[in-house]
Structure formats: C-alpha cells, structure tokens
Scaffold this motif. Sequence first.
Motif, mmCIF file in Angstrom:
data_model
loop_
_atom_site.group_PDB
_atom_site.id
_atom_site.type_symbol
_atom_site.label_atom_id
_atom_site.label_comp_id
_atom_site.label_asym_id
_atom_site.label_seq_id
_atom_site.Cartn_x
_atom_site.Cartn_y
_atom_site.Cartn_z
ATOM 1 N N GLY A 28 6.032 -109.956 -59.276
ATOM 2 C CA GLY A 28 5.589 -109.507 -57.971
ATOM 3 C C GLY A 28 4.179 -109.915 -57.639
ATOM 4 O O GLY A 28 3.600 -109.434 -56.691
ATOM 5 N N GLY A 29 3.555 -110.778 -58.396
ATOM 6 C CA GLY A 29 2.220 -111.246 -58.059
ATOM 7 C C GLY A 29 1.265 -111.084 -59.205
ATOM 8 O O GLY A 29 1.617 -110.621 -60.274
ATOM 9 N N SER A 30 0.073 -111.498 -58.956
ATOM 10 C CA SER A 30 -0.948 -111.404 -59.991
ATOM 11 C C SER A 30 -1.715 -110.105 -59.845
ATOM 12 O O SER A 30 -1.576 -109.387 -58.862
ATOM 13 N N ALA A 31 -2.534 -109.836 -60.807
ATOM 14 C CA ALA A 31 -3.359 -108.637 -60.764
ATOM 15 C C ALA A 31 -4.399 -108.777 -59.666
ATOM 16 O O ALA A 31 -4.794 -109.881 -59.314
ATOM 17 N N PRO A 32 -4.835 -107.658 -59.103
ATOM 18 C CA PRO A 32 -5.893 -107.713 -58.098
ATOM 19 C C PRO A 32 -7.138 -108.391 -58.661
ATOM 20 O O PRO A 32 -7.406 -108.297 -59.861
ATOM 21 N N PRO A 33 -7.915 -109.067 -57.821
ATOM 22 C CA PRO A 33 -9.090 -109.790 -58.302
ATOM 23 C C PRO A 33 -10.126 -108.890 -58.976
ATOM 24 O O PRO A 33 -10.745 -109.286 -59.943
ATOM 25 N N SER A 34 -10.304 -107.696 -58.460
ATOM 26 C CA SER A 34 -11.224 -106.754 -59.114
ATOM 27 C C SER A 34 -10.600 -105.365 -59.041
ATOM 28 O O SER A 34 -10.833 -104.603 -58.111
ATOM 29 N N PRO A 35 -9.744 -105.063 -60.021
ATOM 30 C CA PRO A 35 -9.013 -103.796 -59.987
ATOM 31 C C PRO A 35 -9.935 -102.586 -60.064
ATOM 32 O O PRO A 35 -11.020 -102.648 -60.625
ATOM 33 N N TYR A 36 -9.468 -101.512 -59.472
ATOM 34 C CA TYR A 36 -10.214 -100.254 -59.502
ATOM 35 C C TYR A 36 -10.115 -99.653 -60.907
ATOM 36 O O TYR A 36 -9.180 -99.951 -61.647
ATOM 37 N N PRO A 37 -11.034 -98.762 -61.238
ATOM 38 C CA PRO A 37 -10.932 -98.079 -62.541
ATOM 39 C C PRO A 37 -9.597 -97.332 -62.646
ATOM 40 O O PRO A 37 -9.083 -96.819 -61.636
ATOM 41 N N PRO A 38 -9.030 -97.285 -63.847
ATOM 42 C CA PRO A 38 -7.709 -96.652 -64.023
ATOM 43 C C PRO A 38 -7.634 -95.218 -63.501
ATOM 44 O O PRO A 38 -6.608 -94.819 -62.952
ATOM 45 N N GLU A 39 -8.703 -94.451 -63.650
ATOM 46 C CA GLU A 39 -8.655 -93.056 -63.189
ATOM 47 C C GLU A 39 -8.521 -92.967 -61.663
ATOM 48 O O GLU A 39 -7.892 -92.052 -61.140
#
Length: 99
Positions: A28-39
């Motif tokens: 379904g695509g690649s990971a976001p360029p700058s993912p948010y913190p997991p929490e």
Amino acid sequence: MRRGRARLGRRVLRWTTGVAMLTLLSCGGSAPPSPYPPEIVEAFVTACRTNAEESVCRCAIDHIQRKFSLDEYLAFENRITHRDVPKELVDATAECRGR
C-alpha cells in the motif's frame, strides 16, 4: 578481483533495494517521509477507533503523516481540544473509509 566483488556487491544492493521497494509498494505504499512518534500515532488510532475500524484509522494517520508536518498535526489536535474538528482530519478518515 576487487572490481568483480565491488560490481557484484552493487548488483546485490540494487537487487535488494528493488525487492524492498516492491514489498513496500505491494503493502500500500512506502512509509511516510517523517513519521510521527509512535505514541502520537497510537493516540490517534485509539481516539479514531471510537468512530471507525482500526484499519481505517491506520490508513487515515498514514495519509495525515504524508500531508502534514508534526507541528501541523499538533495544531489540529489543539483545535480538537476546543471542539473544532479539522476538515483535513475528517477528509483523511473519509477517504480511507471509501476503500
């Protein structure tokens, strides 16, 4: 001999990178360029699940991470605490529901 190994190493690296990209795209695509913190992601999913399936919520936060910086998202959260649900978040969730 070293040149042969270097070329082989580059071929293996290109092949491995290609396989990794295909795997990401098939999911379904690649990971976001700058993912948010997991929490933050988990807090969104938890809150979202009161109105939607978890898969829809995870899809929505993925779209949101791609479109908005963390600071923009935190501004949205601040609006929510004042009972103003941002249209951008509603739209991201609605887009995922339609899939």
